[in-house]
Design a protein around this motif. Structure first.
Motif, PDB file in Angstrom:
ATOM      1  N   ILE A 132       0.874  -1.175   0.000  1.00 57.90           N
ATOM      2  CA  ILE A 132       0.000   0.000   0.000  1.00 57.90           C
ATOM      3  C   ILE A 132       0.910   1.224   0.000  1.00 57.90           C
ATOM      4  CG2 ILE A 132      -1.769   1.271   1.272  1.00 57.90           C
ATOM      5  CD1 ILE A 132      -2.692  -1.377   2.453  1.00 57.90           C
ATOM      6  N   LEU A 133       0.751   2.087  -0.994  1.00 55.95           N
ATOM      7  CA  LEU A 133       1.708   3.166  -1.212  1.00 55.95           C
ATOM      8  C   LEU A 133       1.043   4.536  -1.118  1.00 55.95           C
ATOM      9  CD1 LEU A 133       3.387   1.572  -4.347  1.00 55.95           C
ATOM     10  CD2 LEU A 133       4.085   1.322  -1.962  1.00 55.95           C
ATOM     11  N   ASN A 134       1.687   5.434  -0.392  1.00 62.69           N
ATOM     12  CA  ASN A 134       1.276   6.835  -0.363  1.00 62.69           C
ATOM     13  C   ASN A 134       1.911   7.531  -1.563  1.00 62.69           C
ATOM     14  OD1 ASN A 134       0.999   9.571   0.046  1.00 62.69           O
ATOM     15  ND2 ASN A 134       2.212   9.635   1.932  1.00 62.69           N
ATOM     16  N   VAL A 135       1.050   7.976  -2.493  1.00 67.65           N
ATOM     17  CA  VAL A 135       1.551   8.688  -3.671  1.00 67.65           C
ATOM     18  C   VAL A 135       1.035  10.141  -3.694  1.00 67.65           C
ATOM     19  CG1 VAL A 135       1.993   6.652  -5.073  1.00 67.65           C
ATOM     20  CG2 VAL A 135      -0.296   7.634  -5.055  1.00 67.65           C
ATOM     21  N   LEU A 147     -10.105  14.150  -0.807  1.00 67.88           N
ATOM     22  CA  LEU A 147      -9.951  15.232   0.154  1.00 67.88           C
ATOM     23  C   LEU A 147      -8.980  16.245  -0.442  1.00 67.88           C
ATOM     24  CD1 LEU A 147     -10.798  15.942   3.099  1.00 67.88           C
ATOM     25  CD2 LEU A 147      -8.639  14.941   3.836  1.00 67.88           C
ATOM     26  N   ASN A 148      -9.333  17.506  -0.368  1.00 70.97           N
ATOM     27  CA  ASN A 148      -8.532  18.538  -1.028  1.00 70.97           C
ATOM     28  C   ASN A 148      -7.285  18.883  -0.202  1.00 70.97           C
ATOM     29  OD1 ASN A 148      -7.828  20.445  -2.945  1.00 70.97           O
ATOM     30  ND2 ASN A 148      -8.988  22.075  -1.923  1.00 70.97           N
ATOM     31  N   SER A 149      -6.430  17.882  -0.028  1.00 65.94           N
ATOM     32  CA  SER A 149      -5.206  18.079   0.748  1.00 65.94           C
ATOM     33  C   SER A 149      -4.255  16.930   0.439  1.00 65.94           C
ATOM     34  CB  SER A 149      -5.505  18.119   2.244  1.00 65.94           C
ATOM     35  OG  SER A 149      -4.339  18.384   2.995  1.00 65.94           O
ATOM     36  N   GLN A 150      -2.968  17.183   0.589  1.00 65.54           N
ATOM     37  CA  GLN A 150      -1.966  16.159   0.281  1.00 65.54           C
ATOM     38  C   GLN A 150      -1.876  15.122   1.392  1.00 65.54           C
ATOM     39  OE1 GLN A 150       1.946  17.679  -0.907  1.00 65.54           O
ATOM     40  NE2 GLN A 150       2.890  16.060   0.303  1.00 65.54           N
ATOM     41  N   LEU A 151      -1.827  13.851   0.999  1.00 66.62           N
ATOM     42  CA  LEU A 151      -1.625  12.754   1.952  1.00 66.62           C
ATOM     43  C   LEU A 151      -0.145  12.691   2.322  1.00 66.62           C
ATOM     44  CD1 LEU A 151      -2.656  10.137   3.370  1.00 66.62           C
ATOM     45  CD2 LEU A 151      -2.139   8.932   1.248  1.00 66.62           C
ATOM     46  N   GLY A 202       0.000  -1.840 -14.693  1.00 65.57           N
ATOM     47  CA  GLY A 202      -1.444  -1.883 -14.529  1.00 65.57           C
ATOM     48  C   GLY A 202      -1.935  -3.008 -13.651  1.00 65.57           C
ATOM     49  N   SER A 203      -1.027  -3.798 -13.082  1.00 70.61           N
ATOM     50  CA  SER A 203      -1.462  -4.877 -12.185  1.00 70.61           C
ATOM     51  C   SER A 203      -1.917  -4.324 -10.838  1.00 70.61           C
ATOM     52  CB  SER A 203      -0.341  -5.889 -11.979  1.00 70.61           C
ATOM     53  OG  SER A 203       0.819  -5.257 -11.434  1.00 70.61           O
ATOM     54  N   GLY A 204      -1.486  -3.109 -10.528  1.00 74.30           N
ATOM     55  CA  GLY A 204      -1.958  -2.442  -9.323  1.00 74.30           C
ATOM     56  C   GLY A 204      -3.103  -1.507  -9.646  1.00 74.30           C
ATOM     57  N   TRP A 205      -3.625  -0.828  -8.628  1.00 71.28           N
ATOM     58  CA  TRP A 205      -4.725   0.113  -8.867  1.00 71.28           C
ATOM     59  C   TRP A 205      -4.596   1.329  -7.952  1.00 71.28           C
ATOM     60  CZ3 TRP A 205      -5.344  -4.727  -6.740  1.00 71.28           C
ATOM     61  CH2 TRP A 205      -5.840  -4.806  -5.428  1.00 71.28           C
ATOM     62  N   GLY A 250      -3.218  10.270  -3.529  1.00 70.91           N
ATOM     63  CA  GLY A 250      -4.028   9.079  -3.333  1.00 70.91           C
ATOM     64  C   GLY A 250      -3.185   7.904  -2.880  1.00 70.91           C
ATOM     65  N   ILE A 251      -3.729   6.711  -3.060  1.00 73.25           N
ATOM     66  CA  ILE A 251      -3.067   5.473  -2.627  1.00 73.25           C
ATOM     67  C   ILE A 251      -2.991   4.518  -3.810  1.00 73.25           C
ATOM     68  CG2 ILE A 251      -3.230   3.469  -1.097  1.00 73.25           C
ATOM     69  CD1 ILE A 251      -4.769   5.243   0.851  1.00 73.25           C
ATOM     70  N   TRP A 252      -1.823   3.945  -4.005  1.00 70.96           N
ATOM     71  CA  TRP A 252      -1.640   2.915  -5.031  1.00 70.96           C
ATOM     72  C   TRP A 252      -1.529   1.570  -4.319  1.00 70.96           C
ATOM     73  CZ3 TRP A 252      -1.665   2.961 -10.361  1.00 70.96           C
ATOM     74  CH2 TRP A 252      -1.246   1.780 -10.991  1.00 70.96           C
ATOM     75  N   ILE A 253      -2.297   0.595  -4.782  1.00 69.74           N
ATOM     76  CA  ILE A 253      -2.250  -0.760  -4.233  1.00 69.74           C
ATOM     77  C   ILE A 253      -1.525  -1.638  -5.243  1.00 69.74           C
ATOM     78  CG2 ILE A 253      -3.572  -2.649  -3.229  1.00 69.74           C
ATOM     79  CD1 ILE A 253      -4.073   0.024  -1.878  1.00 69.74           C
TER      80      ILE A 253
END
Length: 443
Positions: free
Chosen positions: A280-283, A307-311, A298-301, A286-289
């Motif tokens: 599970i990645l913080n990009v 939310l209008n703010s950076q993770l 494309g094997s991940g999603w 959003g989040i890339w799985i």
């Protein structure tokens, strides 16, 4: 998730050097002095009160609270206090000061340099030691025993900021990663027998697989790499993103089979068969799985951050995921919310297992989040430690209900000035945190 209501939590801030005031009064250096106590809650007027600390004949001190606050010192520990602020419905909030503070030896290269900023810490699972990573290659092993005369061990070799440090399960070997594009393996005597190179931008996170024969690393270059530690070489690589690579700011690795099922993986048939783990990645936006089994593009999603703010921070434990943002919001969600959208093999979701809670204490960016089991061992409760850019670390209790999550402030962790809390660690009942002041504090 952008239209979900935010629950504003009240919080308490006490003068960071209040314990020194108590010491001065009790030792007769001064007869009395005020300390300040403040309470805050978004949408309500803040409360700023004081408590006068006065010398007590025969030893000790007395506390006289005023201006809308009430402060009592715990009978069981001189570093703990109970604070009540009726106007904000704060009743007997526990405020803890550190039981121990360690200031690592650090020499600035010039007077223009900032003080030590600790980026990462990890507690040894086998002995009372901590390893920390900081700026300009600073990395050191420190003893954590009170009054220890043991010398620190410098881990030399990195030239960039050390972003991540971890002990191997044996407690004898340390893994470090840096913005200088290298990953290093050290013995606890400081010897560096292995250096791994290949990333083209700063390495932000690592993960040790099993006993440590292999490790994973994630980088701002948009790749995750699997390394064979013994051979000192890369054996697998994932490119993160679809049209273009996504900068990876943080990584969590999930290996529990039941949790993988929540993500629609590891069910034993078709796509995802035999899945051992997922990243599970913080990009940032959003989040890339990324499933471990496939390196195909494309094997991940991607789960977009609405939310209008950076993770900027995240953690995961027991089916919960917590996400921290630049605007001070913390999202608490079920892992199932990260499952692959529009897939033919959806996870079997139990009734009520699509919960989310959005909380906020103030506007300070959430620098660090750390989930851990409660001290009572209650399966329906989880502890969440939160650190922000302005200090004010706290312990929140999350109760898991069928309909959602309930959150309460269990402890305020005082003793910090307005500085970032970057990292956490816990062994037994001892919780450590560190950050911008350069000191490690144990609560």
């Amino acid at each position: 998730m952008s239209d979900i209501d935010i629950e504003n939590l009240a919080y308490v801030d006490i003068q960071h050097d209040a314990l020194a005031v108590f010491d001065d009064v009790e030792q007769g250096v001064i007869l009395s002095e005020d300390i300040w106590i403040s309470g805050y809650k978004a949408g309500e007027s803040s409360v700023h009160g004081k408590a006068k600390i006065t010398f007590r004949e025969g030893g000790g001190s007395d506390i006289t609270s005023r201006d809308g606050v009430k402060v009592d010192r715990s009978l069981s520990s001189k570093t703990n206090f109970n604070v009540s602020i009726p106007k904000l419905n704060i009743d007997n909030c526990t405020v803890k000061y550190p039981k121990q503070i360690i200031h690592p030896p650090y020499k600035k290269t010039s007077n223009l340099d900032a003080p030590l900023h600790i980026n990462s810490l990890d507690l040894n699972p086998k002995s009372p030691h901590v390893v920390i990573g900081g700026p300009h290659g600073y990395c050191v092993i420190l003893p954590t025993s009170l009054n220890s005369t043991e010398k620190e061990v410098q881990l030399k070799g990195h030239v960039g900021d050390v972003r991540d440090v971890k002990w191997f399960p044996s407690g004898e070997v340390i893994l470090t990663a840096s913005s200088d594009l290298s990953i290093r393996i050290y013995g606890r005597e400081g010897i560096n027998p292995r250096t791994l190179r290949g990333h083209t931008r700063a390495i932000t996170s690592t993960h040790i697989l099993g006993v440590g024969k292999q490790i994973l690393s994630a980088s701002k270059d948009g790749t995750i790499r699997l390394w064979d530690v013994g051979k000192g070489e890369e054996v697998k690589r994932w490119l993160i993103g679809l049209e273009s690579r996504m900068t990876i700011e943080g990584m969590i690795v999930v290996e529990d089979p039941q949790l993988l099922q929540l993500l629609g993986l590891g069910l034993g048939e078709g796509e995802g068969e035999g899945e051992e783990r997922v990243m599970i990645l913080n990009v940032q936006d959003g989040i890339w799985i990324q499933p471990f089994s496939s390196t195909e593009k494309g094997s991940g999603w991607f789960i977009k951050n609405h939310l209008n703010s950076q993770l900027i921070s995240m953690d995961q434990k027991e089916g919960l995921v917590v996400l921290g943002y630049m605007n001070g919001v913390v999202d608490i969600i079920d892992l199932v919310r990260l499952r692959k959208p529009s897939t033919s093999k959806e996870a079997e979701v139990e009734v009520g297992m699509d919960r989310i809670k959005r909380i906020k204490r103030n506007e300070s960016p959430i620098f660090s989040l750390y989930l851990t089991s409660t001290s009572t061992g209650d399966e329906d409760e989880v502890d969440l430690y939160v650190g922000t850019s302005s200090g004010l670390p706290c312990l929140l209790g999350i109760t898991i209900r069928e309909y959602g999550f309930e959150v309460e402030t269990k402890e305020e962790l005082a003793g910090w000035e307005a500085t970032g809390i970057e990292c956490w660690g816990k062994v037994g009942d001892n919780v450590w945190c560190a950050g911008g002041e350069g000191g490690l504090r144990r609560y």
